[in-house]
Design an enzyme around this catalytic site. Structure first.
Site, mmCIF file in Angstrom:
data_model
loop_
_atom_site.group_PDB
_atom_site.id
_atom_site.type_symbol
_atom_site.label_atom_id
_atom_site.label_comp_id
_atom_site.label_asym_id
_atom_site.label_seq_id
_atom_site.Cartn_x
_atom_site.Cartn_y
_atom_site.Cartn_z
ATOM 1 N N MET A 29 0.887 -1.002 0.425
ATOM 2 C CA MET A 29 0.531 -0.778 -0.155
ATOM 3 C C MET A 29 0.915 0.981 -0.232
ATOM 4 O O MET A 29 0.545 2.485 0.588
ATOM 5 C CB MET A 29 -0.997 0.029 1.296
ATOM 6 C CG MET A 29 -1.942 -1.201 1.418
ATOM 7 S SD MET A 29 -3.305 -1.026 2.239
ATOM 8 C CE MET A 29 -2.580 -1.233 3.443
ATOM 9 N N GLY A 30 2.127 1.221 -0.449
ATOM 10 C CA GLY A 30 3.498 2.282 -0.286
ATOM 11 C C GLY A 30 3.806 2.315 0.631
ATOM 12 O O GLY A 30 3.650 1.946 1.705
ATOM 13 N N HIS A 33 9.197 0.581 3.405
ATOM 14 C CA HIS A 33 10.226 0.653 4.271
ATOM 15 C C HIS A 33 10.831 -0.366 4.163
ATOM 16 O O HIS A 33 10.659 -1.075 3.797
ATOM 17 C CB HIS A 33 9.824 1.102 5.691
ATOM 18 C CG HIS A 33 8.500 -0.197 6.415
ATOM 19 N ND1 HIS A 33 8.939 -1.084 6.747
ATOM 20 C CD2 HIS A 33 7.627 0.059 5.676
ATOM 21 C CE1 HIS A 33 7.660 -1.965 7.042
ATOM 22 N NE2 HIS A 33 6.820 -1.297 6.378
ATOM 23 N N HIS A 36 8.889 -3.674 3.680
ATOM 24 C CA HIS A 36 9.168 -4.686 1.747
ATOM 25 C C HIS A 36 10.289 -4.504 1.187
ATOM 26 O O HIS A 36 10.143 -5.545 0.544
ATOM 27 C CB HIS A 36 8.313 -2.748 1.547
ATOM 28 C CG HIS A 36 6.709 -2.518 1.957
ATOM 29 N ND1 HIS A 36 7.167 -1.158 2.837
ATOM 30 C CD2 HIS A 36 5.712 -3.026 1.719
ATOM 31 C CE1 HIS A 36 5.423 -0.634 3.479
ATOM 32 N NE2 HIS A 36 4.615 -2.507 2.830
ATOM 33 N N GLN A 60 -11.266 -1.926 0.576
ATOM 34 C CA GLN A 60 -10.475 -2.758 2.462
ATOM 35 C C GLN A 60 -10.721 -1.707 3.086
ATOM 36 O O GLN A 60 -11.400 -2.137 4.594
ATOM 37 C CB GLN A 60 -9.402 -2.718 2.059
ATOM 38 C CG GLN A 60 -8.166 -3.450 2.471
ATOM 39 C CD GLN A 60 -7.108 -4.085 2.534
ATOM 40 O OE1 GLN A 60 -7.126 -3.675 1.207
ATOM 41 N NE2 GLN A 60 -6.044 -3.676 3.496
ATOM 42 N N GLY A 147 4.664 -10.138 4.238
ATOM 43 C CA GLY A 147 5.849 -10.338 5.338
ATOM 44 C C GLY A 147 4.623 -10.730 6.749
ATOM 45 O O GLY A 147 2.967 -10.977 6.452
ATOM 46 N N LYS A 149 4.374 -10.029 9.248
ATOM 47 C CA LYS A 149 4.095 -8.481 10.461
ATOM 48 C C LYS A 149 1.895 -8.148 10.020
ATOM 49 O O LYS A 149 1.485 -8.388 11.170
ATOM 50 C CB LYS A 149 4.409 -7.182 9.641
ATOM 51 C CG LYS A 149 3.471 -6.181 9.972
ATOM 52 C CD LYS A 149 4.317 -5.794 11.188
ATOM 53 C CE LYS A 149 4.029 -4.393 11.052
ATOM 54 N NZ LYS A 149 3.040 -3.688 10.988
#
Ligand code: AMP
Length: 290
Positions: A29-30, A33, A36, A60, A147, A149
């Site tokens: 989603m931009g 960091h 990514h 979403q 990820g 995450k």
């Protein structure tokens, strides 16, 4: 690095690569960091071509767009991706992804859809499952990188890929953390010093729960309370949940966890000044993955 907005063009480009070797895909989603970057790195090592998409999926977020506080700096993201030597950046336009007559949704049921993220952001599961299916259809990647995450997102993707027989290999990479353990996220790059200190308590809370489990505690309520107690030190943090679940189904583990633990996900999510923070650690085959 090619920048593609057009849906037909991305499909044509990806199909053109079919004979050239495997295509790796990283949906984002931009606000990119180092987390990514670790996914991109893996794709570049394992695939012939690397495509990164940047798309903030309106389906979403429902009414909750407010949780995305940072203005998206697309120029910075493109520079970042160019430095990572990505082949293609896909920037679909929302009106092309969802034209006026768009009416299909990838529906979901069970704990994965209804609990935790599914409970706090009901639009999220349906919207994410739908957009990821569309992106897979457009690009048909050989490997897609995610990820851990976003642990629930990963479980959801695996389920969609299995249920809809999508021909893609799902690769899940560890959480990139700062030196003090804070899980990197788009939100963490814009925190004030006080917010940064508060955010770090999420990881500390997970470590406290892990330590309790290692000492033999099996009562879920006490494990959850240990995490609540750690985060209570920062009134800035508004806890959404701090709990344990099955890492595949996201089903709750029951009031008392089994004596011998093999697979378990400890996870935590909080809001702070309009931002949302999440973190987790995973016990897999008896070994902790931080
Ligand atoms: P997002 O741009 O937030 O949608 O994230 C895009 C992908 O990057 C997802 O698969 C995330 O799980 C992954 N990601 C985000 N933060 C991290 C991190 N700290 N470590 C590893 N992967 C991450």
């Amino acid at each position: 690095m090619r920048i593609i907005h057009d849906l037909d063009e991305i499909t044509e480009t990806a199909r053109g690569w079919l004979a050239g070797g495997p295509v790796g895909f990283i949906p984002t989603m931009g606000d990119l960091h180092a987390g990514h970057a670790s996914l991109i790195q893996a794709a570049r090592e394992e695939c012939e071509y690397t495509i990164v998409s940047i798309f903030v999926n309106p389906l979403q977020f429902g009414n909750d767009v407010g949780i995305v506080r940072a203005p998206h700096d697309i120029a910075r993201d493109l520079q970042f991706l160019d430095a990572q030597q990505v082949d293609v950046v896909f920037l679909p336009r929302a009106e092309e992804m969802y034209p006026a007559n768009f009416s299909t949704r990838v529906m979901f049921s069970g704990p994965l859809a209804e609990r935790l993220e599914g409970g706090f952001q009901p639009e999220y599961v349906l919207g994410y499952a739908t957009v990821i299916t569309k992106l897979f259809q457009l690009i048909r990647p050989d490997v897609a990188y995610f990820g851990r995450k976003n642990a629930q997102q990963v479980a959801l993707i695996r389920q969609v890929v299995r249920d809809l027989n999508i021909d893609v290999k799902v690769r899940v990479l560890p959480i990139a953390r700062d030196a003090d353990g804070l899980a990197l996220g788009s939100a963490t790059t814009i925190l004030s010093a006080a917010e940064r200190q508060a955010a770090n308590l999420l990881y500390q809370a997970l470590l406290a729960a892990k330590a309790l489990l290692e000492r033999g505690e099996r009562r879920l309520a006490l494990i959850e309370q240990a995490m609540i107690d750690v985060t209570a030190a920062a009134p800035l943090l508004k806890l959404d949940y701090a709990t344990a679940c099955d890492p595949v189904t996201f089903a709750p583990p029951g009031d008392t966890l089994p004596e011998i633990l093999t697979d378990l996900l400890l996870l935590i999510a909080a809001r702070m000044n309009g931002l949302r923070l999440t973190d987790n650690i995973l016990l897999r085959d008896g070994h902790w993955q931080m």
